[in-house]
Design a protein around this motif. Structure first.
Motif, PDB file in Angstrom:
ATOM      1  N   PHE A  99      13.459  45.724   2.476  1.00 39.17           N
ATOM      2  CA  PHE A  99      12.475  45.446   3.524  1.00 39.17           C
ATOM      3  C   PHE A  99      11.065  45.318   2.954  1.00 39.17           C
ATOM      4  N   ARG A 100      10.673  46.276   2.136  1.00 39.12           N
ATOM      5  CA  ARG A 100       9.332  46.229   1.560  1.00 39.12           C
ATOM      6  C   ARG A 100       9.178  45.053   0.601  1.00 39.12           C
ATOM      7  N   LEU A 101      10.232  44.743  -0.119  1.00 41.69           N
ATOM      8  CA  LEU A 101      10.185  43.613  -1.046  1.00 41.69           C
ATOM      9  C   LEU A 101       9.983  42.314  -0.275  1.00 41.69           C
ATOM     10  N   PHE A 102      10.750  42.141   0.795  1.00 44.88           N
ATOM     11  CA  PHE A 102      10.625  40.943   1.624  1.00 44.88           C
ATOM     12  C   PHE A 102       9.237  40.873   2.253  1.00 44.88           C
ATOM     13  N   THR A 103       8.751  42.001   2.726  1.00 38.73           N
ATOM     14  CA  THR A 103       7.420  42.053   3.340  1.00 38.73           C
ATOM     15  C   THR A 103       6.330  41.711   2.326  1.00 38.73           C
ATOM     16  N   SER A 104       6.525  42.119   1.075  1.00 39.33           N
ATOM     17  CA  SER A 104       5.518  41.817   0.038  1.00 39.33           C
ATOM     18  C   SER A 104       5.398  40.312  -0.189  1.00 39.33           C
ATOM     19  N   TYR A 105       6.524  39.595  -0.150  1.00 39.22           N
ATOM     20  CA  TYR A 105       6.481  38.136  -0.276  1.00 39.22           C
ATOM     21  C   TYR A 105       5.694  37.522   0.889  1.00 39.22           C
ATOM     22  N   LEU A 106       5.944  38.042   2.094  1.00 40.76           N
ATOM     23  CA  LEU A 106       5.277  37.509   3.278  1.00 40.76           C
ATOM     24  C   LEU A 106       3.778  37.812   3.246  1.00 40.76           C
ATOM     25  N   CYS A 107       3.421  39.017   2.833  1.00 43.81           N
ATOM     26  CA  CYS A 107       2.005  39.400   2.768  1.00 43.81           C
ATOM     27  C   CYS A 107       1.245  38.550   1.751  1.00 43.81           C
ATOM     28  N   SER A 108       1.848  38.367   0.582  1.00 44.16           N
ATOM     29  CA  SER A 108       1.171  37.571  -0.451  1.00 44.16           C
ATOM     30  C   SER A 108       1.033  36.116  -0.013  1.00 44.16           C
ATOM     31  N   ALA A 109       2.050  35.587   0.680  1.00 41.38           N
ATOM     32  CA  ALA A 109       1.970  34.208   1.176  1.00 41.38           C
ATOM     33  C   ALA A 109       0.856  34.075   2.216  1.00 41.38           C
ATOM     34  N   THR A 110       0.720  35.082   3.079  1.00 44.19           N
ATOM     35  CA  THR A 110      -0.340  35.060   4.097  1.00 44.19           C
ATOM     36  C   THR A 110      -1.713  35.106   3.447  1.00 44.19           C
ATOM     37  N   ILE A 111      -1.865  35.950   2.438  1.00 43.01           N
ATOM     38  CA  ILE A 111      -3.146  36.044   1.720  1.00 43.01           C
ATOM     39  C   ILE A 111      -3.477  34.727   1.038  1.00 43.01           C
ATOM     40  N   ILE A 112      -2.483  34.140   0.380  1.00 39.45           N
ATOM     41  CA  ILE A 112      -2.691  32.861  -0.320  1.00 39.45           C
ATOM     42  C   ILE A 112      -3.054  31.759   0.672  1.00 39.45           C
ATOM     43  N   GLY A 113      -2.347  31.704   1.776  1.00 38.01           N
ATOM     44  CA  GLY A 113      -2.648  30.696   2.796  1.00 38.01           C
ATOM     45  C   GLY A 113      -4.068  30.813   3.317  1.00 38.01           C
ATOM     46  N   THR A 114      -4.523  32.050   3.527  1.00 31.99           N
ATOM     47  CA  THR A 114      -5.883  32.284   4.024  1.00 31.99           C
ATOM     48  C   THR A 114      -6.920  31.861   2.985  1.00 31.99           C
ATOM     49  N   LEU A 115      -6.702  32.269   1.733  1.00 29.54           N
ATOM     50  CA  LEU A 115      -7.654  31.943   0.669  1.00 29.54           C
ATOM     51  C   LEU A 115      -7.748  30.434   0.435  1.00 29.54           C
ATOM     52  N   MET A 116      -6.615  29.763   0.419  1.00 32.66           N
ATOM     53  CA  MET A 116      -6.620  28.331   0.143  1.00 32.66           C
ATOM     54  C   MET A 116      -7.213  27.538   1.303  1.00 32.66           C
ATOM     55  N   GLN A 117      -7.044  28.024   2.520  1.00 32.66           N
ATOM     56  CA  GLN A 117      -7.708  27.382   3.663  1.00 32.66           C
ATOM     57  C   GLN A 117      -9.226  27.534   3.540  1.00 32.66           C
ATOM     58  N   ALA A 118      -9.665  28.713   3.093  1.00 41.19           N
ATOM     59  CA  ALA A 118     -11.102  28.937   2.894  1.00 41.19           C
ATOM     60  C   ALA A 118     -11.655  27.987   1.832  1.00 41.19           C
ATOM     61  N   VAL A 119     -10.875  27.779   0.772  1.00 42.43           N
ATOM     62  CA  VAL A 119     -11.292  26.861  -0.293  1.00 42.43           C
ATOM     63  C   VAL A 119     -11.430  25.439   0.257  1.00 42.43           C
ATOM     64  N   MET A 120     -10.443  25.000   1.025  1.00 41.97           N
ATOM     65  CA  MET A 120     -10.484  23.649   1.590  1.00 41.97           C
ATOM     66  C   MET A 120     -11.631  23.504   2.581  1.00 41.97           C
ATOM     67  N   LEU A 121     -11.920  24.556   3.333  1.00 46.38           N
ATOM     68  CA  LEU A 121     -13.043  24.506   4.271  1.00 46.38           C
ATOM     69  C   LEU A 121     -14.352  24.284   3.523  1.00 46.38           C
ATOM     70  N   LEU A 153      -0.412  33.638   8.767  1.00 48.61           N
ATOM     71  CA  LEU A 153       0.695  34.527   9.130  1.00 48.61           C
ATOM     72  C   LEU A 153       1.774  33.756   9.879  1.00 48.61           C
ATOM     73  N   LEU A 154       1.353  32.918  10.829  1.00 44.31           N
ATOM     74  CA  LEU A 154       2.312  32.121  11.593  1.00 44.31           C
ATOM     75  C   LEU A 154       3.078  31.160  10.684  1.00 44.31           C
ATOM     76  N   ALA A 155       2.358  30.457   9.816  1.00 45.36           N
ATOM     77  CA  ALA A 155       3.004  29.510   8.904  1.00 45.36           C
ATOM     78  C   ALA A 155       3.964  30.224   7.953  1.00 45.36           C
ATOM     79  N   THR A 156       3.570  31.417   7.499  1.00 41.79           N
ATOM     80  CA  THR A 156       4.420  32.187   6.593  1.00 41.79           C
ATOM     81  C   THR A 156       5.732  32.560   7.259  1.00 41.79           C
ATOM     82  N   MET A 157       5.661  33.054   8.500  1.00 42.13           N
ATOM     83  CA  MET A 157       6.874  33.484   9.191  1.00 42.13           C
ATOM     84  C   MET A 157       7.785  32.290   9.482  1.00 42.13           C
TER      85      MET A 157
END
Length: 291
Positions: A99-121, A153-157
Motif C-alpha cells: 500500500f505504501r509503495l503504491f501510494t509513493s508512486y502516486l505521490c511522486s507523480a502528483t508532485i511531478i505533475g504539479t512542478l511541470m505544470q508550474a514550469v509550463m506556466l 492528483l486527478l490525472a495521477t489517479m
C-alpha cells in the motif's frame, strides 16, 4: 515512504530526455498555437475586444491540462518499469509494504505533475507577457497553483487506473504516445470543443482533463471575459461554450458543478486504482493464515 518518493523524483528528473518527452504534448500544443492557430483564431474573433489576451490565456489553460496528463503518466512509468524488472517484489518486502509503495508512486507523480505544470506556466506566461502583454494577478496565480495540485492528483489517479493492466514499459510508451497526441484534442486545445462533431463533444465530457482545462480557462480568462463581453451575456455564453471555457450539460456548468464532477471522478478513480492492490494484499493475508 518519503524515501521512496524521493527515489522516484530523482529517477524522473535524472532522465532528461524522459522529462522532455513528458512535456512534448504540451510543447506541441504551445508551438502549434504560436505558428499555425493563433492568427487564424484572431481573424475569427477580431471583433472581440482584447482577443489576443483572451486566446493566449485560453491556450495556457488547455496546455496546462495536457501537461498534467502527460507528465503524471510518464512518472507512473517507473512503477511499470519496477514491475517488469521485479524490483517491486523486493521493495514490497520492506517496511513500506504494497500500500505504501503504491501510494509513493502516486505521490511522486502528483508532485511531478504539479512542478511541470508550474514550469509550463512560467514558459507560456513569460512568452505572452513579452509578445502580447499578458498579465496575471496574484489572486489568479494562487488559484491556478491550487488547481495544479488538484489536476495533478486527478490525472495521477486516472492514469493509474489506465496503466493498471500494463506490465511492459514498451507497451506503456506506445500508450503514452497515443495519450499525448489525443490529449490536445480531448481538452479542446488543437480544435475548440464547440467546433467538434456532436459525438466528439459528448465524448469529451467523459474526459477528466476537459474539466480541468475549463477551470483553468475560467480562472485565467475571468477578467478579460468580463471586459470583452461587458453587457453582452449572450455573446459571452456562446464564446464560453464554443471555446470550452465551460462545458455544456444541457446548460453550461458552473465552477462549483465542474468541481463536483471532478470530485466524483477522483473518488471513482481512487477506488479503481487501490482496489486491485487491496485485493492482492487481502489474498496474501488469507494465504498466510491458511498456512
Amino acid at each position: 515512504m518519503l524515501a521512496m518518493i524521493k527515489r522516484n523524483l530523482l529517477l524522473y528528473f535524472r532522465d532528461r530526455s524522459g522529462v522532455f518527452f513528458s512535456l512534448l504534448g504540451a510543447l506541441i500544443s504551445f508551438i502549434l498555437y504560436l505558428v499555425f492557430l493563433k492568427q487564424n483564431m484572431l481573424t475569427s474573433w477580431q471583433r472581440v475586444p482584447h482577443a489576443k489576451l483572451l486566446l493566449d490565456t485560453w491556450l495556457i489553460g488547455g496546455t496546462l491540462a495536457i501537461t498534467g496528463i502527460t507528465t503524471t503518466l510518464t512518472s507512473l512509468s517507473l512503477m511499470v518499469n519496477d514491475k517488469e524488472k521485479h524490483v517491486t517484489a523486493d521493495l514490497e518486502l520492506t517496511d513500506a509494504g504494497p500500500f505504501r509503495l503504491f501510494t509513493s508512486y502516486l505521490c511522486s507523480a502528483t508532485i511531478i505533475g504539479t512542478l511541470m505544470q508550474a514550469v509550463m506556466l512560467v514558459i507560456m506566461w513569460g512568452n505572452f507577457y513579452l509578445t502580447d502583454g499578458v498579465t496575471l494577478g496574484s489572486s489568479t496565480v494562487g488559484k491556478v497553483l491550487g488547481l495544479m495540485v488538484i489536476s495533478s492528483l486527478l490525472a495521477t489517479m486516472v492514469n493509474a487506473v489506465i496503466i493498471s493492466g500494463v506490465h511492459a514499459v514498451n507497451t506503456l510508451n506506445k500508450l503514452g504516445t497515443i495519450v499525448g497526441t489525443a490529449a490536445g484534442f480531448l481538452v479542446g486545445t488543437y480544435i475548440p470543443i464547440g467546433i467538434l462533431p456532436t459525438f466528439a463533444q459528448n465524448f469529451v465530457k467523459f474526459v477528466p482533463g476537459s474539466y480541468v482545462a475549463a477551470l483553468y480557462r475560467q480562472y485565467l480568462m475571468a477578467g478579460n471575459l468580463k471586459t470583452a463581453f461587458a453587457g453582452n451575456r449572450i455573446a459571452r455564453t456562446h464564446f464560453e461554450q464554443l471555446m470550452g471555457v465551460r462545458l455544456n450539460w444541457s446548460t453550461l456548468l458552473t465552477r462549483q458543478e465542474t468541481y463536483r464532477i471532478m470530485g466524483l471522478i477522483l473518488i471513482g478513480a481512487t477506488v479503481l486504482a487501490f482496489g486491485p492492490v487491496w485485493v492482492r494484499v487481502h489474498r496474501q493475508h488469507q494465504s498466510i493464515q491458511e498456512r
